[in-house]
Scaffold this active site. Sequence first.
Site, PDB file in Angstrom:
ATOM      1  N   ASP A 169      -9.828  43.027 -15.717  1.00 63.11           N
ATOM      2  CA  ASP A 169     -11.254  42.816 -15.944  1.00 63.11           C
ATOM      3  C   ASP A 169     -11.656  41.392 -15.582  1.00 63.11           C
ATOM      4  OD1 ASP A 169     -13.850  43.798 -17.447  1.00 63.11           O
ATOM      5  OD2 ASP A 169     -13.421  41.778 -18.193  1.00 63.11           O
ATOM      6  N   TYR A 224     -17.572  34.415 -14.057  1.00 67.06           N
ATOM      7  CA  TYR A 224     -16.413  33.664 -14.538  1.00 67.06           C
ATOM      8  C   TYR A 224     -16.035  32.591 -13.523  1.00 67.06           C
ATOM      9  CZ  TYR A 224     -15.765  37.558 -17.855  1.00 67.06           C
ATOM     10  OH  TYR A 224     -15.940  38.511 -18.833  1.00 67.06           O
ATOM     11  N   PRO A 233     -10.310  40.452 -29.112  1.00 70.06           N
ATOM     12  CA  PRO A 233      -9.716  41.185 -30.235  1.00 70.06           C
ATOM     13  C   PRO A 233      -8.956  40.276 -31.204  1.00 70.06           C
ATOM     14  CG  PRO A 233      -8.399  41.498 -28.260  1.00 70.06           C
ATOM     15  CD  PRO A 233      -9.671  40.809 -27.831  1.00 70.06           C
ATOM     16  N   ARG A 289      -8.011  26.356 -27.861  1.00 70.51           N
ATOM     17  CA  ARG A 289      -9.436  26.457 -27.571  1.00 70.51           C
ATOM     18  C   ARG A 289     -10.268  25.671 -28.582  1.00 70.51           C
ATOM     19  NH1 ARG A 289     -10.006  32.873 -25.816  1.00 70.51           N
ATOM     20  NH2 ARG A 289      -8.800  32.676 -23.893  1.00 70.51           N
ATOM     21  N   GLY A 327      -6.380  37.776 -22.578  1.00 74.29           N
ATOM     22  CA  GLY A 327      -6.182  36.777 -21.536  1.00 74.29           C
ATOM     23  C   GLY A 327      -4.854  36.087 -21.761  1.00 74.29           C
ATOM     24  N   ASN A 385       1.565  40.325 -26.080  1.00 69.30           N
ATOM     25  CA  ASN A 385       0.372  41.125 -26.334  1.00 69.30           C
ATOM     26  C   ASN A 385       0.596  42.603 -26.045  1.00 69.30           C
ATOM     27  OD1 ASN A 385      -1.128  38.884 -27.098  1.00 69.30           O
ATOM     28  ND2 ASN A 385      -1.916  38.521 -25.050  1.00 69.30           N
TER      29      ASN A 385
END
Length: 333
Positions: free
Chosen positions: A49, A54, A207, A228, A284, A294
């Site tokens: 995706d 972006y 998520p 982040r 990501g 993940n």
Amino acid sequence: MQFRYLGDSGFKVSEIIYGNWLTHASQIADDQAMMTVAAALEAGITTYDTADVYANQAAETVLGKALKNQRREGLEILTKVYWPVAEKGPNDTGLSRKHIFESINGSLKRLQTDYVDLYQAHRYDYETPLEETMQAFGDLVRMGKVLYVGVSEWTAEQISEGQKLAKGLGFKIVSNQPQYSMLYRVIEEKVIPTSEQNGVTQIVWSPMAQGVLSGKYLPGAPLPEGSRAADPELASIIEKYMSDEVLTKVQLLKPLADELSITMAQLSIAWVLNNSNISAAIVGASKPEQIASNVAASGVKIPKEMLIKIDEILGSSVVRDASLTKSPEGRMS
């Protein structure tokens, strides 16, 4: 890796989707991006995706290069249209026929493909008649440039109206891409029930609540270097979760993850996938090893009693206000 259908279509996606919103052409160098995509492919992720906005189109270019030598039929490539890009002129944003047609042509070139599997309206455009938007998407489907159509962050009413028009034009909206996590559940009251009625399922972003549900942020502790929350440009995205109260509650989820022999990050992804209206969770990665971790959430089943316990732990920290699902009132320019 397990796979799920999008909406009531025959189109399947990997239930863990690789997304490159904040990473490609932004947080990580191109060579690192290539390694994370390679790790995703190795882990069994077939669905990717991205969006034209972006990194102002550059993320699509990086993803196109990373997937260039793969068998196209074995991939599901998703992108989006709405936000201002390129020179940001008066027609470089929104869901007008002009912008949609010009955007898909640019996306296909950057992604080095003849078609995208799913083309998504990145937000709802209040300034363009919905009929015009749906007609443009329908024409792209008939042209073969787009196989399926989705939306992102549309309200329940917008999904219903869009689906009615789409079906009248001979195609369907199969998916919606909203934010959804243990801590952010604004789609549960209206969007999910309406989606179920209209044959639409969710591809959810964030998520892990921008990494908060991984447990790496500790109450009262310094922010991890390179995270982040420590990045001035990204801190505003995550600040709503960064109170000591929320972080303390998140740490109480660790024994539950331990009980299932998984990480807290895997628990958060598995929790999202426990909802039957969720087709996939977007993740990501800035490092290849994050992908392998993940993907391990795919197929994990969470017992009902544990779901109840999670609700009890998080309590009032969960954001549930359905009115938060909305698009900008005017186009960005």
